[in-house]
Design a protein around this motif. Sequence first.
Motif, PDB file in Angstrom:
ATOM      1  N   LEU A 211       0.837  -1.190   0.000  1.00 16.63           N
ATOM      2  CA  LEU A 211       0.000   0.000   0.000  1.00 16.63           C
ATOM      3  C   LEU A 211       0.879   1.250   0.000  1.00 16.63           C
ATOM      4  O   LEU A 211       0.642   2.188  -0.771  1.00 16.63           O
ATOM      5  N   GLY A 212       1.903   1.252   0.819  1.00 19.96           N
ATOM      6  CA  GLY A 212       2.820   2.385   0.861  1.00 19.96           C
ATOM      7  C   GLY A 212       3.590   2.553  -0.434  1.00 19.96           C
ATOM      8  O   GLY A 212       3.804   3.671  -0.913  1.00 19.96           O
ATOM      9  N   VAL A 213       4.010   1.449  -1.021  1.00 18.81           N
ATOM     10  CA  VAL A 213       4.730   1.497  -2.299  1.00 18.81           C
ATOM     11  C   VAL A 213       3.821   2.065  -3.383  1.00 18.81           C
ATOM     12  O   VAL A 213       4.222   2.933  -4.163  1.00 18.81           O
ATOM     13  N   GLY A 214       2.584   1.595  -3.422  1.00 20.97           N
ATOM     14  CA  GLY A 214       1.629   2.090  -4.415  1.00 20.97           C
ATOM     15  C   GLY A 214       1.317   3.567  -4.227  1.00 20.97           C
ATOM     16  O   GLY A 214       1.222   4.313  -5.203  1.00 20.97           O
TER      17      GLY A 214
ATOM     18  N   GLY B 241       2.187   6.248  -7.006  1.00 19.71           N
ATOM     19  CA  GLY B 241       1.021   6.968  -7.510  1.00 19.71           C
ATOM     20  C   GLY B 241       1.154   8.468  -7.322  1.00 19.71           C
ATOM     21  O   GLY B 241       0.835   9.246  -8.226  1.00 19.71           O
ATOM     22  N   THR B 242       1.652   8.869  -6.167  1.00 16.36           N
ATOM     23  CA  THR B 242       1.854  10.293  -5.910  1.00 16.36           C
ATOM     24  C   THR B 242       2.901  10.862  -6.854  1.00 16.36           C
ATOM     25  O   THR B 242       2.734  11.951  -7.410  1.00 16.36           O
ATOM     26  N   SER B 243       3.977  10.110  -7.050  1.00 17.44           N
ATOM     27  CA  SER B 243       5.034  10.568  -7.954  1.00 17.44           C
ATOM     28  C   SER B 243       4.498  10.713  -9.379  1.00 17.44           C
ATOM     29  O   SER B 243       4.784  11.709 -10.066  1.00 17.44           O
ATOM     30  N   ALA B 244       3.724   9.748  -9.836  1.00 15.51           N
ATOM     31  CA  ALA B 244       3.160   9.815 -11.185  1.00 15.51           C
ATOM     32  C   ALA B 244       2.199  11.001 -11.318  1.00 15.51           C
ATOM     33  O   ALA B 244       2.204  11.695 -12.344  1.00 15.51           O
ATOM     34  N   ALA B 245       1.400  11.253 -10.299  1.00 12.84           N
ATOM     35  CA  ALA B 245       0.461  12.382 -10.342  1.00 12.84           C
ATOM     36  C   ALA B 245       1.200  13.714 -10.393  1.00 12.84           C
ATOM     37  O   ALA B 245       0.820  14.615 -11.144  1.00 12.84           O
TER      38      ALA B 245
END
Length: 82
Positions: free
Chosen positions: A40-43, A47-51
Amino acid sequence: MAAGLRAVRRWGLVAAAPRLAFTRSASVVKKANNGQPSWLGVGMAFGTSAAVWAFLIKEHNEDVMEYEKRKQERRHKCTGCS
């Protein structure tokens, strides 16, 4: 003299010596288990980096379009338009 020093310590004007011999930490730190990552933390991290990257690229493209638009307006030398 001792009574005066006690009163000064009571009012907090003189720092008392730390008494760390019998204190405990309120938190317990576990050793990291790298064999089982928190997916969950990895995702969330990816995800935050991609956004953030998507937002930055969108903003960059909008800035380039605005720059090109203003550059075209500066070149326009028609006397009939203005």
